[in-house]
Design an enzyme around this catalytic site. Structure first.
Site, PDB file in Angstrom:
ATOM      1  CG  ASP A  77      -2.216   0.681   1.059  1.00 10.06           C
ATOM      2  OD1 ASP A  77      -2.324   1.511   0.140  1.00 10.06           O
ATOM      3  OD2 ASP A  77      -3.144   0.433   1.868  1.00 10.06           O
ATOM      4  CG  ASP A 124      -9.500   2.132  -0.454  1.00 15.10           C
ATOM      5  OD1 ASP A 124      -9.012   1.028  -0.745  1.00 15.10           O
ATOM      6  OD2 ASP A 124      -8.945   2.945   0.306  1.00 15.10           O
TER       7      ASP A 124
HETATM    8  C1  DGJ Z   1      -5.882   1.842   1.912  1.00 14.08           C
HETATM    9  C2  DGJ Z   1      -6.230   0.645   1.078  1.00 14.08           C
HETATM   10  O1  DGJ Z   1      -6.686   1.032  -0.166  1.00 14.08           O
HETATM   11  C3  DGJ Z   1      -7.257  -0.189   1.830  1.00 14.08           C
HETATM   12  O2  DGJ Z   1      -7.651  -1.278   1.040  1.00 14.08           O
HETATM   13  C4  DGJ Z   1      -6.681  -0.642   3.129  1.00 14.08           C
HETATM   14  O3  DGJ Z   1      -5.620  -1.535   2.895  1.00 14.08           O
HETATM   15  C5  DGJ Z   1      -6.213   0.557   3.919  1.00 14.08           C
HETATM   16  N1  DGJ Z   1      -5.348   1.398   3.170  1.00 14.08           N
HETATM   17  C6  DGJ Z   1      -5.514   0.108   5.174  1.00 14.08           C
HETATM   18  O4  DGJ Z   1      -4.999   1.162   5.869  1.00 14.08           O
END
Ligand code: DGJ
Length: 713
Positions: A444, A510
């Site tokens: 991430d 997301d």
């Molecule tokens: C952002 C990501 O896009 C989410 O899927 C998740 O992993 C969060 N970060 C976790 O902090």
């Protein structure tokens, strides 16, 4: 040196004019010209030579890959830089041309400016072009590079542009503009690819659509700052270009030092956007490292438990996941250091004894015993001010001058140009992968790079940071070749072909609200094939939009990618688990089709409906999705694209997505093809007259299967 080089593949031609002595001009990029000899290539150049007009350059001006003012180009220069104010305008002379596996390598020099340029141009068998250039300084002192941007001309028939914008939860949102005179510059200064990157900047003929119109598209393959441009001027020149956006002083070349641009990818398609996508998808699928084993069904813990890490709770989730057929279990954020919420702990990549007193192995054992692979979330490039790492190494945080950048999501960026910081991360990640049975990393990156300098020197650091991340990924992959990596960046903030050269999947957004995902996935798949696009079934009520959607819509949309589930299945009803299991079973049945076949889209006039499909020699699956009520009642017919005209197909609704929401009345049960038995119709009928669409409730998806059933009588 031949006067012309003609690269040709899969119906595409690129003709370069080396009659120079300046950098090669692009005589033609587009539809294949056929097998042309030197005289015919000269004829093409002659026929298309621009007219020298009054009060302007006395010799014809063409666009070269690196357009120069010295060659008469008055638009956005390919190269900009200087040596304390001199050497600001280049005039390269070609010194050599070599053929490479897929194209040519051109070498040029400018003795006055003290620069050498090496350009690689490749046309791959799928018809995808890619080019990059290396600039070397040969003179004393420092050459300060402002930018090196590579261009390709497009014809004047391109009257419309398509590129992308977006934000968190709404990535790659299309925008159309007229292609008028002037420069359209899409800059990305976020230090990552960006939710709103130009992505694939397309120029096309009037009204180009999914299946019609001629389209030329350019993608800048870089995960840091970038610039993607379209320019048209009154001299009749039109061009698309791309390159890195360099911050002031990022590249200063001393004698013998070089700078290499990102790869700029380009594709021409004669039959609309689908024909451009097909080239990119074939190109990506032909890479030696392209994932080929069946894309496993993922369960990700983020929207299921967030930071509530508890062995008992996650064991129950893992059991439910295995029951519905999941094959990979990914433990998301919250397992390390002091990370009990999103305000601390980034950088402390050791398992938290508070939440995992016996380490991660008990959970990993549960997951492995249930027959699933274990995956782990990391966010290596970031550091929380509230972390042991920041307390020990405050000088490892990217910063400019004596101030820190403003925090975002309560975090800062680790300066990976610092060899100690880079080695620390490499060792921590290496240890995690060596000490645990981990098959997958979700990598991430949750903030923009703002004011991102190297603290020791104060110099801008996005260029160095981006390359340091590439090196880190490369080294970890070399040490752990069996581990797959997902590129995530607060959702889909890092989707480009350079990060995909070292990762196996991208997290598109997301937002897993299926209504929103229809567009996000459609446009992400313009460049990236479905097997690389993470796509999850969320909870009945979307966490990010609060829209409530039935399971069939959520799952019927999520199977159009690399399927996952991000929902607390311990709270699902037994009916929901059974139905989800049916969707997972369908995904497993059709994933080889979805992940190797040709992606097609209907040009559906009705804004309420969209049609997506994947077609192969032996099978085809389509999804008709309604995201609103139709203006027409009942709706019109739509062609099923991509089928072989002279074949007979057995066409019928595909369970479990055959009866949206279990309510047949909503979609006109009387349609003759829309019964379990279906109809046998020719590919020609389906691709021309098409199929009548049923009335669907808004936010419903209906799947259609078409399997070859012999020759039409
Ligand atoms: C952002 C990501 O896009 C989410 O899927 C998740 O992993 C969060 N970060 C976790 O902090």
């Amino acid at each position: 040196m031949a006067d012309f080089v003609h690269l040709s593949a899969a119906g595409v031609s690129l003709v370069l004019d080396f009659r120079g002595p300046s950098l090669p001009a692009v005589v033609h990029w587009g539809e294949a010209l056929g097998d042309l000899g030197p005289e015919q290539l000269a004829e093409v150049a002659l026929a298309t030579e621009p007219q020298p007009i009054g009060f302007s350059a006395d010799t014809p001006v063409r666009v070269s890959i690196v357009p120069e003012q010295s060659a008469g180009w008055l638009g956005h220069p390919g190269l900009a830089g200087h040596r304390d104010g001199t050497a600001w305008s280049s005039a390269f002379t070609v010194s050599g041309v070599d053929r490479s596996a897929h194209g040519v390598r051109v070498r040029g020099f400018d003795g006055t400016a003290g620069l050498e340029l090496a350009i690689e141009i490749e046309l791959h068998p799928a018809g995808v072009l890619r080019a990059r250039a290396r600039l070397t300084s040969t003179a004393p002192g420092t050459y300060w590079l402002d930018h090196l941007t590579l261009f390709l001309p497009v014809p004047s028939e391109t009257t419309e542009l398509l590129d992308f914008t977006g934000h968190h939860l709404r990535e790659r949102s299309p925008q159309r503009t007229a292609f008028t005179h002037g420069l359209r510059v899409r800059e990305n200064r976020t230090g990552r690819t960006g939710y709103d990157s130009a992505y694939l900047l397309c120029a096309g003929t009037a009204g180009f659509g999914n299946r019609y119109g001629r389209v030329w598209g350019v993608h800048t393959a870089f995960s840091g700052n970038s610039r993607t441009v379209a320019e048209r001027n009154y001299h009749g020149h039109s061009a698309l270009g791309g390159g890195e956006l360099l911050l002031p002083g990022e590249i200063g070349l001393r004698p013998g030092e070089s700078y290499t641009t990102p790869w700029v990818f380009a594709a021409f398609g004669g039959q609309g956007l689908d024909s451009v996508s097909e080239r990119f998808h074939s190109y990506l699928r032909s890479r030696p490292g392209h994932p080929t084993r069946p894309r496993p069904v993922v369960v990700n813990t983020w929207e299921a438990v967030y930071f509530d890490h508890d062995l008992g709770r996650l064991t129950e989730l893992a059991k439910a996941a295995a029951t519905v057929g999941a094959e990979r279990f990914v433990l998301d954020d919250g397992w390390f250091g002091s990370r009990r919420d999103d305000t601390s702990g980034l950088g402390d990549w050791t398992v938290s004894p508070d939440v995992w007193p016996d380490g991660l192995d008990p959970l990993i054992s549960v997951v492995r015993d249930l027959g699933m692979e274990f995956g782990l979330w990391v966010e290596p490039e970031m550091i929380s001010p509230d972390s042991d790492l920041a307390r020990a190494h405050p000088d490892w945080i990217m910063a400019t001058g004596d101030r820190l950048p403003p925090t975002a999501r309560a975090q800062q960026v680790l300066d990976l140009h610092n060899p100690s910081a880079w080695a620390y991360l490499r060792d921590r990640l290496d240890a995690l992968l060596s000490d645990h049975d981990i098959g997958y990393l979700k990598w991430d990156h949750n903030r923009d790079l703002v004011d991102a300098g190297h603290p020791a020197s104060g110099r801008a650091g996005v260029h160095d940071q981006t390359h340091a991340v590439y090196r880190l990924l490369d080294e970890l992959r070399a040490r752990h070749p069996g581990v797959e990596i997902e590129s995530c960046s607060s959702g889909g903030g890092r989707v480009d072909l350079e990060i995909l050269a070292r990762t196996d999947r991208i997290w598109a957004s997301d937002c897993i609200d299926a209504h929103e995902r229809v567009a996000i996935q459609r446009w992400t798949s313009l460049l990236v094939p479905l097997e690389l696009i993470g796509s999850h079934v969320g909870a009945p009520r979307s966490h990010t939009t609060h829209r409530e959607l039935p399971l069939d819509m959520r799952a019927g949309t999520a199977i159009w990618g690399h399927l996952g589930i991000e929902w607390d299945l311990t709270r699902a009803t037994s009916e929901e688990l059974t139905r989800l299991g049916e969707w997972v079973a369908l995904y497993k049945e059709v994933r080889s089709l979805l992940h190797t076949g040709t992606l097609v889209h209907g040009d559906v006039a009705d804004p309420a409906y969209s049609l997506t499909g994947v077609v192969s020699e032996s099978d085809a699956l389509f999804a008709v999705t309604a995201t609103a009520t139709s203006e027409a009642y009942p709706p019109g017919a739509v062609a099923l694209p991509g089928l072989a005209p002279d074949r007979l197909y057995h066409v019928r609704p595909q369970p479990p997505g055959d009866v949206p929401d279990g309510n047949a009345a909503a979609w006109g049960a009387a349609l003759p093809w829309c019964t379990p038995a279906g109809l046998r119709l020719s590919g020609r009928t389906l691709g021309t007259a098409g199929l009548r669409l049923p009335v669907l409730y808004p936010d419903r998806v209906l799947l259609i299967r078409a399997t070859p059933a012999g020759e039409p009588t």
